[in-house]
Write a protein that holds these residues in place. Structure first.
Motif, short mmCIF file in Angstrom:
data_model
loop_
_atom_site.label_atom_id
_atom_site.label_comp_id
_atom_site.label_asym_id
_atom_site.label_seq_id
_atom_site.Cartn_x
_atom_site.Cartn_y
_atom_site.Cartn_z
N PHE A 21 110.70 52.18 61.08
CA PHE A 21 111.69 51.83 62.10
C PHE A 21 111.30 52.44 63.44
CE2 PHE A 21 115.76 53.01 64.19
CZ PHE A 21 116.27 51.74 64.42
N ILE A 22 110.98 53.73 63.43
CA ILE A 22 110.62 54.44 64.65
C ILE A 22 109.34 53.88 65.26
CG2 ILE A 22 109.78 56.70 65.46
CD1 ILE A 22 112.00 57.92 63.64
N ASN A 23 108.36 53.59 64.44
CA ASN A 23 107.11 53.02 64.92
C ASN A 23 107.37 51.69 65.63
OD1 ASN A 23 104.25 52.74 65.24
ND2 ASN A 23 104.26 51.35 63.49
N ALA A 24 108.16 50.83 65.02
CA ALA A 24 108.43 49.50 65.60
C ALA A 24 109.14 49.62 66.95
CB ALA A 24 109.26 48.67 64.63
N ILE A 25 110.15 50.46 67.02
CA ILE A 25 110.91 50.61 68.28
C ILE A 25 110.03 51.23 69.37
CG2 ILE A 25 112.91 51.70 69.39
CD1 ILE A 25 113.59 49.47 67.32
N LEU A 26 109.34 52.30 69.05
CA LEU A 26 108.52 52.97 70.06
C LEU A 26 107.35 52.10 70.52
CD1 LEU A 26 108.46 56.65 68.77
CD2 LEU A 26 109.84 55.68 70.64
N ASP A 27 106.77 51.34 69.61
CA ASP A 27 105.68 50.45 70.00
C ASP A 27 106.19 49.39 70.97
OD1 ASP A 27 102.88 49.73 69.79
OD2 ASP A 27 103.58 47.93 68.73
N SER A 28 107.36 48.86 70.72
CA SER A 28 107.96 47.88 71.62
C SER A 28 108.25 48.50 72.98
CB SER A 28 109.24 47.34 70.98
OG SER A 28 109.88 46.42 71.83
N ILE A 29 108.77 49.72 72.99
CA ILE A 29 109.04 50.42 74.25
C ILE A 29 107.74 50.69 74.99
CG2 ILE A 29 109.86 52.61 75.23
CD1 ILE A 29 112.03 52.58 72.97
N ARG A 30 106.73 51.12 74.26
CA ARG A 30 105.42 51.39 74.88
C ARG A 30 104.89 50.15 75.59
NH1 ARG A 30 100.53 49.78 73.67
NH2 ARG A 30 101.20 48.99 71.66
N LYS A 31 104.95 49.02 74.91
CA LYS A 31 104.44 47.78 75.49
C LYS A 31 105.18 47.38 76.76
CE LYS A 31 102.66 45.97 71.15
NZ LYS A 31 102.95 45.12 69.99
#
Length: 139
Positions: A124-134
Protein backbone atom coordinates in the motif's frame (compact mmCIF):
# COMPACT_ATOMS: atom_id res chain seq x y z
CA UNK A 1 22.10 3.07 9.32
CA UNK A 2 21.98 6.38 11.22
CA UNK A 3 19.46 7.78 8.74
CA UNK A 4 17.27 4.68 9.15
CA UNK A 5 17.26 5.10 12.94
CA UNK A 6 16.40 8.77 12.51
CA UNK A 7 13.54 7.90 10.18
CA UNK A 8 12.22 5.36 12.68
CA UNK A 9 12.36 7.99 15.45
CA UNK A 10 10.58 10.46 13.18
CA UNK A 11 7.92 7.90 12.24
CA UNK A 12 7.34 7.09 15.93
CA UNK A 13 7.07 10.78 16.81
CA UNK A 14 4.60 11.49 14.00
CA UNK A 15 2.55 8.48 15.07
CA UNK A 16 2.55 9.76 18.66
CA UNK A 17 1.56 13.24 17.49
CA UNK A 18 -1.40 11.76 15.62
CA UNK A 19 -2.56 9.26 18.23
CA UNK A 20 -1.71 11.02 21.50
CA UNK A 21 -1.78 14.67 20.39
CA UNK A 22 1.76 15.13 21.67
CA UNK A 23 3.12 18.63 21.14
CA UNK A 24 5.88 19.30 18.64
CA UNK A 25 8.11 20.55 21.47
CA UNK A 26 7.66 17.31 23.41
CA UNK A 27 8.43 15.24 20.36
CA UNK A 28 11.59 17.15 19.49
CA UNK A 29 12.96 16.62 23.01
CA UNK A 30 12.71 12.82 22.55
CA UNK A 31 11.73 12.33 26.22
CA UNK A 32 9.94 9.15 25.17
CA UNK A 33 13.18 7.56 23.93
CA UNK A 34 15.55 5.63 26.19
CA UNK A 35 18.34 7.96 27.30
CA UNK A 36 21.05 5.42 26.51
CA UNK A 37 19.73 5.02 22.96
CA UNK A 38 19.76 8.79 22.47
CA UNK A 39 23.34 9.02 23.68
CA UNK A 40 24.42 6.31 21.22
CA UNK A 41 22.76 8.19 18.38
CA UNK A 42 24.43 11.46 19.29
CA UNK A 43 22.97 14.95 19.18
CA UNK A 44 24.13 15.74 15.65
CA UNK A 45 22.43 12.65 14.26
CA UNK A 46 19.12 13.67 15.80
CA UNK A 47 18.98 16.80 13.63
CA UNK A 48 17.72 14.74 10.69
CA UNK A 49 14.93 13.22 12.79
CA UNK A 50 13.97 16.63 14.18
CA UNK A 51 13.85 18.07 10.67
CA UNK A 52 11.58 15.23 9.47
CA UNK A 53 9.27 15.60 12.45
CA UNK A 54 8.94 19.36 12.39
CA UNK A 55 8.75 19.56 8.60
CA UNK A 56 6.03 16.94 8.46
CA UNK A 57 3.90 18.46 11.20
CA UNK A 58 4.35 22.03 9.93
CA UNK A 59 3.22 20.96 6.44
CA UNK A 60 0.60 18.40 7.52
CA UNK A 61 -2.34 19.89 5.61
CA UNK A 62 -0.50 19.94 2.30
CA UNK A 63 0.92 16.46 2.97
CA UNK A 64 -2.49 15.02 3.85
CA UNK A 65 -4.08 16.65 0.79
CA UNK A 66 -1.38 15.10 -1.39
CA UNK A 67 -1.92 11.65 0.11
CA UNK A 68 -5.69 12.01 -0.40
CA UNK A 69 -5.15 12.90 -4.08
CA UNK A 70 -3.27 9.64 -4.60
CA UNK A 71 -5.66 7.29 -2.83
CA UNK A 72 -7.65 5.07 -5.17
CA UNK A 73 -10.77 3.39 -3.84
CA UNK A 74 -9.66 4.07 -0.29
CA UNK A 75 -10.85 6.56 2.31
CA UNK A 76 -8.16 8.61 4.05
CA UNK A 77 -9.80 8.07 7.45
CA UNK A 78 -9.48 4.30 7.04
CA UNK A 79 -5.69 4.33 6.70
CA UNK A 80 -4.01 2.46 9.53
CA UNK A 81 -2.31 5.02 11.82
CA UNK A 82 1.09 3.31 11.52
CA UNK A 83 0.85 3.41 7.72
CA UNK A 84 -0.32 7.02 7.84
CA UNK A 85 2.66 8.10 9.94
CA UNK A 86 5.03 6.44 7.47
CA UNK A 87 3.19 7.97 4.51
CA UNK A 88 3.22 11.44 6.04
CA UNK A 89 6.92 11.40 6.84
CA UNK A 90 7.83 10.01 3.43
CA UNK A 91 5.52 12.34 1.53
CA UNK A 92 7.18 15.26 3.32
CA UNK A 93 10.59 14.00 2.18
CA UNK A 94 9.47 13.53 -1.43
CA UNK A 95 7.76 16.92 -1.59
CA UNK A 96 10.23 19.09 0.31
CA UNK A 97 13.64 17.38 0.29
CA UNK A 98 14.69 17.58 -3.34
CA UNK A 99 18.26 16.61 -2.38
CA UNK A 100 17.00 13.22 -1.17
CA UNK A 101 16.33 10.73 -3.99
CA UNK A 102 12.68 9.64 -3.90
CA UNK A 103 13.72 6.03 -4.51
CA UNK A 104 15.67 6.03 -1.22
CA UNK A 105 12.75 7.61 0.64
CA UNK A 106 10.39 4.96 -0.74
CA UNK A 107 12.78 2.08 0.00
CA UNK A 108 13.17 3.29 3.59
CA UNK A 109 9.39 3.65 3.98
CA UNK A 110 8.89 0.10 2.71
CA UNK A 111 11.48 -1.27 5.12
CA UNK A 112 9.94 0.58 8.08
CA UNK A 113 6.46 -0.60 7.10
CA UNK A 114 7.68 -4.22 6.92
CA UNK A 115 8.96 -3.88 10.48
CA UNK A 116 6.13 -1.87 12.05
CA UNK A 117 3.12 -2.22 9.75
CA UNK A 118 0.76 -5.02 8.88
CA UNK A 119 1.62 -7.79 6.42
CA UNK A 120 0.52 -5.84 3.34
CA UNK A 121 1.40 -2.32 4.51
CA UNK A 122 4.50 -2.16 2.36
CA UNK A 123 2.49 -2.75 -0.84
CA UNK A 124 0.00 0.00 0.00
CA UNK A 125 2.75 2.44 1.01
CA UNK A 126 4.83 1.66 -2.06
CA UNK A 127 1.90 2.29 -4.41
CA UNK A 128 0.93 5.62 -2.80
CA UNK A 129 4.48 6.95 -2.53
CA UNK A 130 5.36 5.91 -6.07
CA UNK A 131 2.32 7.80 -7.34
CA UNK A 132 3.28 10.85 -5.29
CA UNK A 133 6.87 10.63 -6.53
CA UNK A 134 5.73 10.60 -10.15
CA UNK A 135 3.50 13.62 -9.75
CA UNK A 136 5.84 15.67 -7.53
CA UNK A 137 9.09 15.10 -9.37
CA UNK A 138 7.41 15.56 -12.75
CA UNK A 139 6.03 18.97 -11.77
Amino acid sequence: MARRKNRILAFQAIYSWDVNSASLEELLEFNWVDEEKLERMGGENLLFARMLISGTIENIEKIDDTIKEHLTNWDFDRINRVDLAILRMSTYAIMFQSDMPASIVIDEAIDISKEYGSDDSFKFINAILDSIRKSCRAA
